[in-house]
Design a protein around this motif. Structure first.
Motif, mmCIF file in Angstrom:
data_model
loop_
_atom_site.group_PDB
_atom_site.id
_atom_site.type_symbol
_atom_site.label_atom_id
_atom_site.label_comp_id
_atom_site.label_asym_id
_atom_site.label_seq_id
_atom_site.Cartn_x
_atom_site.Cartn_y
_atom_site.Cartn_z
ATOM 1 N N UNK A 69 -10.159 -37.206 12.085
ATOM 2 C CA UNK A 69 -11.416 -37.332 11.183
ATOM 3 C C UNK A 69 -12.421 -35.643 10.973
ATOM 4 N N UNK A 70 -12.411 -35.058 12.188
ATOM 5 C CA UNK A 70 -12.874 -33.859 12.155
ATOM 6 C C UNK A 70 -12.405 -32.899 11.402
ATOM 7 N N UNK A 71 -11.260 -32.861 11.176
ATOM 8 C CA UNK A 71 -10.236 -31.789 10.302
ATOM 9 C C UNK A 71 -10.489 -32.253 8.878
ATOM 10 N N UNK A 72 -10.643 -33.443 8.898
ATOM 11 C CA UNK A 72 -10.725 -33.683 7.126
ATOM 12 C C UNK A 72 -12.290 -33.055 6.712
ATOM 13 N N UNK A 73 -13.019 -32.818 7.473
ATOM 14 C CA UNK A 73 -14.341 -31.998 6.915
ATOM 15 C C UNK A 73 -14.186 -30.753 6.714
ATOM 16 N N UNK A 74 -12.827 -30.032 7.063
ATOM 17 C CA UNK A 74 -12.455 -28.825 6.399
ATOM 18 C C UNK A 74 -12.003 -28.895 4.781
ATOM 19 N N UNK A 75 -11.478 -29.912 4.698
ATOM 20 C CA UNK A 75 -11.143 -29.891 3.102
ATOM 21 C C UNK A 75 -12.669 -30.558 2.226
ATOM 22 N N UNK A 82 -15.214 -24.469 -3.707
ATOM 23 C CA UNK A 82 -14.743 -24.577 -5.328
ATOM 24 C C UNK A 82 -16.135 -24.644 -6.209
ATOM 25 N N UNK A 83 -16.961 -25.702 -5.742
ATOM 26 C CA UNK A 83 -18.256 -25.996 -6.590
ATOM 27 C C UNK A 83 -18.926 -24.759 -6.559
ATOM 28 N N UNK A 84 -19.172 -23.965 -5.609
ATOM 29 C CA UNK A 84 -19.886 -22.891 -5.230
ATOM 30 C C UNK A 84 -19.529 -21.592 -6.105
ATOM 31 N N UNK A 85 -18.107 -21.578 -6.263
ATOM 32 C CA UNK A 85 -17.691 -20.422 -7.178
ATOM 33 C C UNK A 85 -17.878 -20.569 -8.634
ATOM 34 N N UNK A 86 -18.193 -21.753 -9.215
ATOM 35 C CA UNK A 86 -18.312 -21.869 -10.428
ATOM 36 C C UNK A 86 -19.822 -21.992 -10.814
ATOM 37 N N UNK A 136 -6.970 -22.316 -4.349
ATOM 38 C CA UNK A 136 -5.731 -21.556 -3.612
ATOM 39 C C UNK A 136 -6.254 -22.047 -2.206
ATOM 40 N N UNK A 137 -7.502 -21.695 -1.662
ATOM 41 C CA UNK A 137 -7.891 -21.801 -0.407
ATOM 42 C C UNK A 137 -7.930 -23.510 -0.079
ATOM 43 N N UNK A 138 -8.559 -24.138 -1.209
ATOM 44 C CA UNK A 138 -8.734 -25.539 -1.113
ATOM 45 C C UNK A 138 -7.221 -26.236 -0.794
ATOM 46 N N UNK A 139 -6.069 -25.881 -1.344
ATOM 47 C CA UNK A 139 -4.823 -26.273 -1.499
ATOM 48 C C UNK A 139 -4.447 -25.944 0.042
ATOM 49 N N UNK A 140 -4.677 -24.785 0.498
ATOM 50 C CA UNK A 140 -4.377 -24.285 1.599
ATOM 51 C C UNK A 140 -4.893 -25.193 2.907
ATOM 52 N N UNK A 141 -6.221 -25.452 2.609
ATOM 53 C CA UNK A 141 -6.751 -26.380 3.658
ATOM 54 C C UNK A 141 -6.292 -27.710 3.757
ATOM 55 N N UNK A 142 -5.865 -28.305 2.502
ATOM 56 C CA UNK A 142 -5.494 -29.736 2.393
ATOM 57 C C UNK A 142 -3.982 -29.594 3.121
ATOM 58 N N UNK A 143 -3.343 -28.620 2.879
ATOM 59 C CA UNK A 143 -1.976 -28.870 3.432
ATOM 60 C C UNK A 143 -1.951 -28.521 4.925
ATOM 61 N N UNK A 144 -3.019 -27.788 5.471
ATOM 62 C CA UNK A 144 -3.043 -27.543 6.731
ATOM 63 C C UNK A 144 -3.470 -29.104 7.496
ATOM 64 N N UNK A 276 -0.141 -21.122 0.035
ATOM 65 C CA UNK A 276 -1.070 -20.979 -0.740
ATOM 66 C C UNK A 276 -2.134 -19.858 -0.243
ATOM 67 N N UNK A 277 -2.172 -19.575 0.984
ATOM 68 C CA UNK A 277 -2.807 -18.653 1.561
ATOM 69 C C UNK A 277 -2.555 -17.194 0.973
ATOM 70 N N UNK A 278 -1.176 -17.230 0.983
ATOM 71 C CA UNK A 278 -0.782 -15.860 0.305
ATOM 72 C C UNK A 278 -1.347 -15.828 -1.161
ATOM 73 N N UNK A 279 -1.030 -16.925 -2.005
ATOM 74 C CA UNK A 279 -1.379 -16.809 -3.417
ATOM 75 C C UNK A 279 -3.118 -16.650 -3.507
ATOM 76 N N UNK A 280 -3.889 -17.114 -2.582
ATOM 77 C CA UNK A 280 -5.217 -16.806 -2.558
ATOM 78 C C UNK A 280 -5.462 -15.329 -2.228
ATOM 79 N N UNK A 281 -4.736 -14.693 -1.169
ATOM 80 C CA UNK A 281 -4.820 -13.479 -1.090
ATOM 81 C C UNK A 281 -4.510 -12.411 -2.437
ATOM 82 N N UNK A 282 -3.512 -12.865 -2.988
ATOM 83 C CA UNK A 282 -3.019 -12.224 -4.269
ATOM 84 C C UNK A 282 -3.988 -12.288 -5.369
ATOM 85 N N UNK A 283 -4.621 -13.422 -5.357
ATOM 86 C CA UNK A 283 -5.759 -13.507 -6.240
ATOM 87 C C UNK A 283 -6.970 -12.787 -6.083
#
Length: 449
Positions: A69-75, A82-86, A136-144, A276-283
């Protein structure tokens, strides 16, 4: 006017003091420990055993585990990023006033009232690229998070397998104790009839007491393993005494090395997160390059000049409206350091991914080798060892009742049977854990007991 301002400031200070006092009281209450209701929930217990299947147990783990339950807050945090980036930057408003403080009366020079609204516009596609990085960071966090849940389920399955194995050991000791109690009763009747000596009766009684002590120890370990299942559940289950249902006859999803390696590379959520972390680093390289393009500030302003009757510089009342642009000149700073840093981080992320993929292949091969050896041990016992030892014990009991064997020979046969069965349950438990670790290495969720 000044009195009113002072009253308002005084009210604000008093309000801040009240809020600070309430916050301090709440903090003091939190440091005092859990509430009585929370404490009662944590310490409640029950002696009733509740049967549960592995599938139901794992569902409860996913629904109530506090770590998950605690880890879900990372997502949730990544989604907020994502919202802040827009979001566009907020406009800036400036209001000012200038007045002559040297002259007075009709000779006062004109005063000025002005207001400006400035908006920054990002150029070079920074906002779009920042959104891609956040995705990409969101996808990496969801996979984690998926990786955490998978490991949690497999760890809980291992604890479930241990509880089953401990229960089987306790059941074996119970069967042995029951047999020896029947033997003790028969010995007592034979001793009364004069068929055996007091020494044989005493020897049987000692063995019965010895096995009863071992039975209590085995039951204690089984109870501890069953209660240990609550370590993966929420506090609402802290007092529940579970009774796992099932056997340790578990088979892996696959034993084909190519399929297992393919599954590990494609499906392991920790590897997916690293991609996903690699893709985020490339972006992020593109984002740093986009930062070379300066942002433009556009402002709209209004200025009012008041009337002045000064003899030297008379001036009528008038208004002015202006438009201004502000653009930094990228002469000295072309963000070379940011680009170089982002490129190094992207290269590092790629190497970390490749290293993790190599390690995943090693994990699969090691887990498959350990599973093969564990499978051979179980098959060895099932091939006839268990049947033979039970048959030998049964014949020894019949022979003893007919007077063809001594008590020591019977007890030795019983001990040998116990040792073989204990070794078999250990082999079964090791086999179940080997299957679990094979699934962990290959990124497979499915496990059935």
């Amino acid at each position: 006017m000044k009195t009113g301002l002072l009253l308002i400031l005084l009210f604000i200070c008093l309000k801040l003091q009240v809020v600070a006092a309430d916050t301090s009281a709440a903090a003091d209450q939190e440091t005092q420990g859990p509430t009585p209701e929370r404490l009662a929930e944590l310490v409640k217990s029950t002696t009733k055993r509740t049967s549960i299947k592995l599938e139901d147990y794992l569902a409860k783990v996913a629904a109530s585990n506090l770590g998950y339950a605690s880890q879900r807050y990372n997502v949730t945090i990544a989604d907020a990023a994502i919202m802040a980036s827009r979001v566009f930057q907020n406009p800036v408003i400036q209001v000012g006033n200038m007045m002559d403080i040297t002259n007075g009366g009709n000779q006062r020079l004109p005063g000025y009232y002005n207001g400006f609204v400035t908006q920054t516009f990002e150029l070079g596609g920074k906002r779009r690229i920042r959104y891609l990085v956040a995705r990409k960071n969101y996808a990496a966090t969801a996979s984690t998070l998926q990786s955490f849940l998978q490991n949690l389920r497999l760890d809980a399955s291992a604890a479930y397998a241990d509880a089953i194995a401990m229960g089987q050991v306790a059941a074996q000791f119970q069967r042995t104790a029951t047999l020896l109690r029947e033997l003790l009763q028969a010995q007592q009747e034979r001793q009364k009839a004069g068929d055996i000596s007091d020494v044989d009766l005493l020897q049987t009684r000692v063995e019965v007491r010895q096995f009863e002590a071992e039975l209590l120890a085995a039951q204690s370990q089984a109870t501890s393993a069953e209660l240990g299942l609550n370590a993966f559940l929420g506090p609402q289950f802290s007092g529940t005494h579970w009774q796992p249902v099932g056997t340790l006859d578990v088979t892996p999803h696959s034993t084909d090395l190519f399929k297992l390696l393919s599954s590990a590379i494609k499906n392991r959520p920790d590897l997916i997160a690293m991609r996903y972390q690699r893709d985020a680093a490339k972006e992020n390289i593109n984002l740093e390059k986009a930062k070379r393009v300066p942002d433009v500030n556009v402002g709209v302003g209004w200025t009012n000049s008041t009337y002045s009757g000064n003899n030297t510089s008379p001036q009528p009342n008038y208004n002015m409206v202006g438009l201004q642009f502000s653009l930094p000149l990228p002469i000295w700073n072309r963000n070379k350091a940011g680009i170089a840093s982002s490129e190094a981080m992207a290269s590092q992320a790629q190497l970390d991914l490749e290293n993790a993929e190599v390690k995943a292949g090693v994990d699969v091969r090691q887990a498959l080798s350990l599973y093969g050896m564990a499978r051979e041990r179980v098959d060895l016992y099932k091939a006839g060892v268990l049947k033979d030892v039970d048959s030998a014990l049964e014949k020894r009991v019949v022979s003893y009742k007919r007077g063809g064997s001594s008590l020591l020979e019977l007890l030795d046969a019983q001990r040998k049977a116990n040792e073989v069965w204990m070794s078999f349950y250990t082999a079964q438990s090791d086999h179940a854990r080997a299957v679990i670790e094979l699934h962990r290495a290959a990124g497979i969720w499915i496990i059935h007991f």
